[in-house]
Write an enzyme that holds these catalytic residues in place. Sequence first.
Site, PDB file in Angstrom:
ATOM      1  N   PHE A 185       0.846  -1.189   0.000  1.00 13.84           N
ATOM      2  CA  PHE A 185       0.000   0.000   0.000  1.00 13.84           C
ATOM      3  C   PHE A 185       0.889   1.250   0.000  1.00 13.84           C
ATOM      4  CE2 PHE A 185      -2.784   2.921   2.581  1.00 13.84           C
ATOM      5  CZ  PHE A 185      -3.754   3.091   1.603  1.00 13.84           C
ATOM      6  N   ASP A 239       1.111  -5.998   7.574  1.00 14.23           N
ATOM      7  CA  ASP A 239      -0.122  -5.210   7.560  1.00 14.23           C
ATOM      8  C   ASP A 239      -1.288  -6.149   7.237  1.00 14.23           C
ATOM      9  OD1 ASP A 239      -2.318  -3.560   6.913  1.00 14.23           O
ATOM     10  OD2 ASP A 239      -0.986  -1.898   6.373  1.00 14.23           O
ATOM     11  N   TYR A 287     -11.934  -0.542  10.060  1.00 17.80           N
ATOM     12  CA  TYR A 287     -13.176  -0.200   9.336  1.00 17.80           C
ATOM     13  C   TYR A 287     -13.413  -1.040   8.096  1.00 17.80           C
ATOM     14  CZ  TYR A 287      -9.663   2.827   7.088  1.00 17.80           C
ATOM     15  OH  TYR A 287      -8.530   3.311   6.489  1.00 17.80           O
ATOM     16  N   LYS A 288     -12.544  -2.020   7.825  1.00 13.31           N
ATOM     17  CA  LYS A 288     -12.737  -2.858   6.632  1.00 13.31           C
ATOM     18  C   LYS A 288     -13.524  -4.106   7.034  1.00 13.31           C
ATOM     19  CE  LYS A 288      -8.875  -0.693   4.347  1.00 13.31           C
ATOM     20  NZ  LYS A 288      -7.428  -0.612   4.205  1.00 13.31           N
ATOM     21  N   ARG A 307     -12.084  -3.301  -8.396  1.00 13.33           N
ATOM     22  CA  ARG A 307     -11.866  -4.210  -7.281  1.00 13.33           C
ATOM     23  C   ARG A 307     -13.216  -4.585  -6.669  1.00 13.33           C
ATOM     24  NH1 ARG A 307      -8.488  -2.029  -2.143  1.00 13.33           N
ATOM     25  NH2 ARG A 307     -10.572  -1.356  -1.562  1.00 13.33           N
TER      26      ARG A 307
HETATM   27  C1  LIG Z   1      -6.786   0.509   4.431  1.00 11.06           C
HETATM   28  C2  LIG Z   1      -5.333   0.383   4.629  1.00 11.06           C
HETATM   29  C3  LIG Z   1      -4.659   1.244   5.502  1.00 11.06           C
HETATM   30  C4  LIG Z   1      -5.408   2.353   6.185  1.00 11.06           C
HETATM   31  O1  LIG Z   1      -4.581   3.201   6.885  1.00 11.06           O
HETATM   32  P1  LIG Z   1      -5.204   4.324   7.831  1.00 11.06           P
HETATM   33  O2  LIG Z   1      -4.024   4.986   8.386  1.00 11.06           O
HETATM   34  O3  LIG Z   1      -6.021   3.625   8.888  1.00 11.06           O
HETATM   35  O4  LIG Z   1      -6.037   5.216   6.983  1.00 11.06           O
HETATM   36  C5  LIG Z   1      -3.309   1.038   5.697  1.00 11.06           C
HETATM   37  N1  LIG Z   1      -2.644   0.035   5.071  1.00 11.06           N
HETATM   38  C6  LIG Z   1      -3.269  -0.805   4.212  1.00 11.06           C
HETATM   39  C7  LIG Z   1      -2.528  -1.923   3.560  1.00 11.06           C
HETATM   40  C8  LIG Z   1      -4.620  -0.632   3.956  1.00 11.06           C
HETATM   41  O5  LIG Z   1      -5.238  -1.439   3.110  1.00 11.06           O
END
Ligand SMILES: *Cc1c(COP(=O)(O)O)cnc(C)c1O
Length: 412
Positions: A129, A198, A223-224, A372
């Site tokens: 990410f 992660d 939140y996912k 996606r």
């Molecule tokens: C959704 C996601 C995040 C979200 O990061 P926030 O700091 O909580 O906004 C981070 N890393 C990955 C791989 C994600 O998919």
Amino acid sequence: MTDKASTRENLEALDREDCLAAFRYRFDLPNDTIYLDGNSLGAMPRSTPARIDWVVRQEWRNDLNASWWKHNWLDLPRRIGDKIARILGADEGEVIVSDSTSLNLFKLLVGALQLMAGRGTILSDSSNFPGDLYVAQSAARAQNRKLRIVAPARLVDELDEDVAVVMFSQVDFRTGRLVELRPVAEQAHAVGALVLCDLSHSAGVMPLALGHDGIDLAVGCGYKFLNGGPGAPAFMYVANRLLHSIENPIWGWLGHAETFAFEAEYRPDSSIARFLVGCPPILSLIALEEGIDLLLEADLHAVRRKSVALTSRFIDLLRQEWGDDGPEILSPLDGRRRGSQVAIRHPLASRIVRALSENGVIAEFRAPDIIRFGFAPLYVCYADIWDSSQILKRVTHQVDADRRVAPATAKV
Ligand SMILES: *Cc1c(COP(=O)(O)O)cnc(C)c1O
């Protein structure tokens, strides 16, 4: 891959046999919507509004500041952390809820670099990410080290004795590629490096065993697939064996050993609570706890089986219904190598996603040309797979046809 051709009838039959089917009614989803974006923002558990309403009207209104003790507000980061530990295959005391994923990542990366004083590198891969890579870059800069980004397939091969910490996403946010944790941890430990994972796209859709797999550090999103609500606080995991040595680089009052002594000097808490920084967002924690409690009722092995079945059926349908001129599938075709999502590529991806949404299917566009589809097994059913793939085919043909006529009409 599944063997039999899919029809709406045999998918409906799978719904009737599905041991998780009842969970769908525990979520409040809009009518006439197939929600395939729960890997971006999970759906709302039906119980969440009433619980928040109670905390606001009873606890906050009536008990005001006494609520911190009377209603154990201060314990929430730890209490919910211990519940999430069960989802991650971790022990009590190894997980805490705080801040955002990005901020937790920064705390852990800097903590890891400080611990590994003689080593100069954070190792990660280019499929990670981008936000995680930015954070790693800034952590490396703050600690005067470097971030080395390699091709995803090379991650383990590039490990060497200069690597302080290797950092990767268990599930690729674009393609859904799933990384097996244990081999990475073994290889990293063989050169003395720490492993930071992660779990944003894996926590809640598959059984995890962080302890067994030897993962040192982890972060993930609330939140996912944990359905904690927009901006839900994130979680972090520190293996017990590191808890006595790794430091939080941000010295906040809530991470102090004696929070309310207000001593002049900082002394870190001896537990994972040292990774707390400031006042926790109580209403968001309450919403997160509703999502977690609901998830804890489900058998994560059944969730994973259904997740693989949903994504496999979806891929099968794309091929069955389109034949050879179907969309390019970016996700691994082997269900064991795939998270709970399917990504396809199409040059008009953003228009297709808009058309899908106008037809009640919510998917997500990822620039420049990726669509996606996320499959949350607690509220996506097998019939949804049929309906969404039919709608996808129809709108894609429409968007393709519009493109072919568009240049001609433009000239008129
Ligand atoms: C959704 C996601 C995040 C979200 O990061 P926030 O700091 O909580 O906004 C981070 N890393 C990955 C791989 C994600 O998919």
